[in-house]
Design a protein around this motif. Structure first.
Motif, mmCIF file in Angstrom:
data_model
loop_
_atom_site.group_PDB
_atom_site.id
_atom_site.type_symbol
_atom_site.label_atom_id
_atom_site.label_comp_id
_atom_site.label_asym_id
_atom_site.label_seq_id
_atom_site.Cartn_x
_atom_site.Cartn_y
_atom_site.Cartn_z
ATOM 1 N N LEU A 475 -1.774 -7.141 48.205
ATOM 2 C CA LEU A 475 -2.210 -6.946 49.582
ATOM 3 C C LEU A 475 -1.247 -5.938 50.208
ATOM 4 O O LEU A 475 -0.138 -6.282 50.605
ATOM 5 N N GLY A 476 -1.656 -4.685 50.266
ATOM 6 C CA GLY A 476 -0.756 -3.618 50.693
ATOM 7 C C GLY A 476 -0.067 -3.017 49.485
ATOM 8 O O GLY A 476 0.933 -3.543 49.003
ATOM 9 N N ILE A 477 -0.634 -1.926 48.958
ATOM 10 C CA ILE A 477 -0.140 -1.345 47.716
ATOM 11 C C ILE A 477 0.814 -0.192 48.027
ATOM 12 O O ILE A 477 0.408 0.851 48.517
ATOM 13 N N ASP A 478 2.071 -0.420 47.763
ATOM 14 C CA ASP A 478 3.087 0.624 47.867
ATOM 15 C C ASP A 478 3.745 0.725 46.499
ATOM 16 O O ASP A 478 4.499 -0.163 46.097
ATOM 17 N N THR A 479 3.460 1.781 45.782
ATOM 18 C CA THR A 479 3.952 1.900 44.406
ATOM 19 C C THR A 479 5.470 1.977 44.328
ATOM 20 O O THR A 479 6.048 1.754 43.269
ATOM 21 N N ASP A 480 6.127 2.281 45.441
ATOM 22 C CA ASP A 480 7.590 2.347 45.443
ATOM 23 C C ASP A 480 8.241 0.989 45.703
ATOM 24 O O ASP A 480 9.384 0.764 45.326
ATOM 25 N N ARG A 481 7.506 0.068 46.381
ATOM 26 C CA ARG A 481 8.180 -1.149 46.838
ATOM 27 C C ARG A 481 7.417 -2.436 46.571
ATOM 28 O O ARG A 481 8.017 -3.439 46.212
ATOM 29 N N THR A 482 6.118 -2.487 46.801
ATOM 30 C CA THR A 482 5.442 -3.784 46.864
ATOM 31 C C THR A 482 4.268 -3.911 45.910
ATOM 32 O O THR A 482 3.351 -4.684 46.163
ATOM 33 N N ASN A 483 4.277 -3.187 44.814
ATOM 34 C CA ASN A 483 3.149 -3.278 43.911
ATOM 35 C C ASN A 483 3.621 -3.587 42.488
ATOM 36 O O ASN A 483 4.264 -2.758 41.861
ATOM 37 N N PRO A 484 3.294 -4.764 41.971
ATOM 38 C CA PRO A 484 3.694 -5.082 40.599
ATOM 39 C C PRO A 484 2.872 -4.301 39.596
ATOM 40 O O PRO A 484 1.879 -3.647 39.936
ATOM 41 N N LYS A 485 3.276 -4.372 38.329
ATOM 42 C CA LYS A 485 2.566 -3.661 37.279
ATOM 43 C C LYS A 485 1.147 -4.200 37.120
ATOM 44 O O LYS A 485 0.874 -5.371 37.374
ATOM 45 N N VAL A 486 0.258 -3.316 36.704
ATOM 46 C CA VAL A 486 -1.128 -3.713 36.466
ATOM 47 C C VAL A 486 -1.172 -4.640 35.250
ATOM 48 O O VAL A 486 -0.638 -4.326 34.188
ATOM 49 N N ILE A 500 -15.014 0.980 43.337
ATOM 50 C CA ILE A 500 -13.610 1.342 43.537
ATOM 51 C C ILE A 500 -13.604 2.655 44.303
ATOM 52 O O ILE A 500 -14.194 3.655 43.858
ATOM 53 N N MET A 501 -12.959 2.649 45.459
ATOM 54 C CA MET A 501 -13.015 3.778 46.384
ATOM 55 C C MET A 501 -11.729 4.603 46.287
ATOM 56 O O MET A 501 -10.627 4.054 46.314
ATOM 57 N N ARG A 502 -11.914 5.922 46.189
ATOM 58 C CA ARG A 502 -10.762 6.816 46.136
ATOM 59 C C ARG A 502 -10.748 7.729 47.363
ATOM 60 O O ARG A 502 -11.647 8.554 47.542
ATOM 61 N N PRO A 503 -9.732 7.592 48.228
ATOM 62 C CA PRO A 503 -9.660 8.441 49.426
ATOM 63 C C PRO A 503 -9.081 9.813 49.101
ATOM 64 O O PRO A 503 -8.236 9.948 48.218
ATOM 65 N N LYS A 504 -9.521 10.812 49.866
ATOM 66 C CA LYS A 504 -9.071 12.188 49.591
ATOM 67 C C LYS A 504 -8.613 12.940 50.843
ATOM 68 O O LYS A 504 -8.325 14.132 50.746
ATOM 69 N N CYS A 505 -8.538 12.270 51.980
ATOM 70 C CA CYS A 505 -8.194 12.986 53.209
ATOM 71 C C CYS A 505 -6.954 12.381 53.866
ATOM 72 O O CYS A 505 -7.060 11.564 54.792
ATOM 73 N N PRO A 506 -5.764 12.748 53.393
ATOM 74 C CA PRO A 506 -5.521 13.803 52.431
ATOM 75 C C PRO A 506 -5.287 13.259 51.018
ATOM 76 O O PRO A 506 -5.028 12.071 50.828
ATOM 77 N N PHE A 507 -5.339 14.159 50.043
ATOM 78 C CA PHE A 507 -4.780 13.880 48.727
ATOM 79 C C PHE A 507 -3.264 13.944 48.888
ATOM 80 O O PHE A 507 -2.729 14.963 49.289
ATOM 81 N N ARG A 511 -0.997 8.111 47.229
ATOM 82 C CA ARG A 511 -2.357 7.844 46.787
ATOM 83 C C ARG A 511 -2.550 8.285 45.338
ATOM 84 O O ARG A 511 -3.230 7.601 44.563
ATOM 85 N N ALA A 512 -1.959 9.394 44.985
ATOM 86 C CA ALA A 512 -2.061 9.868 43.604
ATOM 87 C C ALA A 512 -1.407 8.876 42.651
ATOM 88 O O ALA A 512 -1.910 8.616 41.548
ATOM 89 N N ALA A 513 -0.277 8.283 43.077
ATOM 90 C CA ALA A 513 0.409 7.301 42.237
ATOM 91 C C ALA A 513 -0.428 6.041 42.060
ATOM 92 O O ALA A 513 -0.490 5.460 40.967
ATOM 93 N N ILE A 514 -1.096 5.610 43.122
ATOM 94 C CA ILE A 514 -1.962 4.430 43.031
ATOM 95 C C ILE A 514 -3.141 4.711 42.111
ATOM 96 O O ILE A 514 -3.522 3.869 41.283
ATOM 97 N N TRP A 515 -3.739 5.897 42.253
ATOM 98 C CA TRP A 515 -4.873 6.276 41.396
ATOM 99 C C TRP A 515 -4.443 6.278 39.929
ATOM 100 O O TRP A 515 -5.165 5.777 39.061
#
Length: 540
Positions: A475-486, A500-507, A511-515
């Motif tokens: 709940l709240g994905i921050d690849t630097d702090r609060t997201n465990p491994k898949v 599965i929705m991918r936002p692009k505004c902005p790239f 967001r690239a790390a989450i993708w």
């Protein structure tokens, strides 16, 4: 005026604020607000925090938000999240004030009014953006700060042993279930209260036993406590390298409180040396309490980003005033009084100034055109910032390669991107575009999607479209702090989600790390260019 008047006035303000369709001036990191809406919707569908989804904080704030939202479904979510702690904190405050009021009305009001003041609006004491607005982040940190204020007020001024033991048990339980940093600071304060003679060891043991028994009961019925501790351990491993940096950051950000507080400790130490206080008297003195409280609060605040930092010192400052104000002949009296003001006034002035600026500016602010976002979209901002957000939504898809190049270099489009109010408005416009595109796609394809997972920090689509959120993801994905491994469990849960929705505004970098992190979940799905700002990976 009596404490009853102030409490009633505050309660009326909260009820009206939740019941009326309020529109708030947009502030930094507003998408944190969406986390509370997402969690509330998950809870209403039967999901259990820490078991059915990863969260870096406790579940109490989410449950309170869900319950209050059931009563006030149209509440502005920033107010809803900010006041979620009121059903717990206000009764505790009433009990403390009633006990103190029996001996001193002035002391009761001195404890009551600052608490109501700091609990009134969603404002942090560290500004991230110069434009006036209400902070959309750090709610759980503010909840912890308010609960620690109450804990110190109880430890210092409640005389009834039974009441004090009860309050300590309830507050420590609430602190544990809001955020793990809370009971760390709280335990240090309770331990010091035992050393200082303000609380008997037996009473502290009883309070601790009650907390442990309640947590054991919760664990037996839900399994949530063990899952919560497990999530916290995973989070600690993800953030183990940041502790020293956060100590330095706290010292820099809160220099306006820490520096005069340390100076005040020095003056009180000089007075204690002059008066030749015994060790026992030193422990129970204002010097001892101020030193212990500063240590305990620093310990907790190193892990709190965005908060009412150090308002827990206020009950201790009241204790110091109570001791030193009558000392007309004490040469150090003036220094103590000036330093007490130096410690307390920065927080009060910042809160008042930021709140007043936001409220005064609100009438000339412009609302965003986001009709599908419901209460989440009831925000306003400066017309020039709104125009910039609208322009950015049109600009981002045209220059995707430029933003991809920044991401490859490890750079965000702006160093302060997430704190910029126009970027928060852009995010709301982006979500509006996504919701509208989903509705059009479902209508044209005659298919209702069962749920959504957004490759972004937050996932607003499920609670906005009333769908089921995926299990076992953060709940709240921050690849630097609060997201465990898949994990395999995550991937299996995501396979059951239609979109599965991918936002692009902005790239951008995060967001690239989450993708990239969730790329396995995209395998076998059909890529659909849903709108200029959204791609949808559809389950076939």
């Amino acid at each position: 005026m009596s404490p009853t008047f102030w409490i009633a006035a505050f309660l009326v303000m909260v009820i009206l604020g939740l019941a009326l369709p309020m529109r708030l001036p947009l502030g930094p990191n507003y998408w944190d607000t969406d986390i509370y809406l997402d969690a509330a919707q998950r809870i209403q569908l039967g999901q259990i925090p820490n078991i059915d989804f990863f969260t870096s904080i406790g579940s109490l704030g989410f449950y309170l938000t869900a319950w209050i939202r059931a009563v006030f479904p149209q509440a502005q979510p920033a107010l809803l999240a900010n006041w979620a702690i009121v059903p717990i904190s206000l009764p505790i405050l009433v009990l403390i004030v009633r006990d103190v009021d029996l001996r001193s009305r002035r002391l009761a009001l001195a404890l009551l009014i600052p608490f109501l003041f700091f609990a009134s609006l969603p404002i942090n004491l560290h500004s991230l953006y110069p434009s006036p607005g209400f902070d959309g982040f750090g709610y759980y940190n503010r909840h912890v700060a308010l609960l620690l204020y109450l804990l110190l007020a109880a430890l210092l001024f409640v005389e009834s042993r039974v009441l004090l033991t009860t309050l300590v048990a309830v507050l420590m339980m609430a602190l544990f279930l809001v955020k793990i940093t809370g009971p760390v600071s709280g335990a240090a304060l309770v331990g010091y209260a035992v050393l200082a003679g303000r609380m008997r060891l037996r009473d502290a043991v009883i309070a601790a036993s009650v907390v442990i028994a309640c947590l054991f009961l919760i664990e037996l019925t839900t399994g949530m406590v063990y899952a919560y501790v497990e999530d916290i351990m995973n989070l600690a491993m993800l953030n183990s390298a940041s502790f020293l940096r956060r100590f330095l950051t706290l010292g820099s950000v809160k220099f306006n409180v820490i520096a005069p507080c340390v100076t005040l400790i020095g003056v009180l130490a000089l007075a204690a040396w002059r008066d030749r206080l015994s060790p026992a008297a030193l422990l129970s003195s204002p010097l001892g309490w101020l030193s212990a409280s500063l240590f305990a609060l620093v310990l907790g605040e190193t892990q709190n980003s965005g908060s009412l930092e150090f308002i827990g010192l206020w009950p201790v400052l009241i204790l110091i005033l109570k001791d030193y104000y009558p000392r007309a002949d004490d040469r150090l009296r003036i220094w103590v009084l000036v330093l007490v003001m130096a410690v307390s006034l920065p927080s009060a002035i910042i809160f008042l100034e930021r709140g007043a600026r936001a409220l005064v500016s609100a009438p000339r602010y412009q609302a965003l055109d986001v009709p599908d976002l419901g209460p989440l979209g009831r925000v306003s901002l400066k017309p020039e910032l709104a125009a910039r957000a609208i322009a950015q939504i049109e600009r981002y898809p045209k220059y995707t390669e430029a933003y991809q190049d920044l991401a490859r270099r490890g750079l965000l489009p702006s160093a302060t991107l997430f704190s910029e109010i126009d970027h928060q408005a852009t995010w709301l416009l982006e979500v509006q575009q996504g919701v509208g595109a989903i509705k059009r796609w479902e209508a044209s394809n005659q298919r209702q999607l069962n749920g959504f997972f957004a490759l972004d920090f937050v996932n607003p689509f499920n609670h906005l479209l009333e769908r089921a959120a995926p299990l076992h993801v953060a709940l709240g994905i921050d690849t630097d702090r609060t997201n465990p491994k898949v994990t395999r469990e995550m991937l299996e849960a995501l396979r059951d989600i239609d979109a599965i929705m991918r936002p692009k505004c902005p790239f951008e970098l995060k967001r690239a790390a989450i993708w990239a992190q969730f790329s396995q979940a995209l395998e076998g799905r059909q890529l659909i260019a849903l709108s200029p700002c959204w791609d949808m990976y559809l389950k076939k």
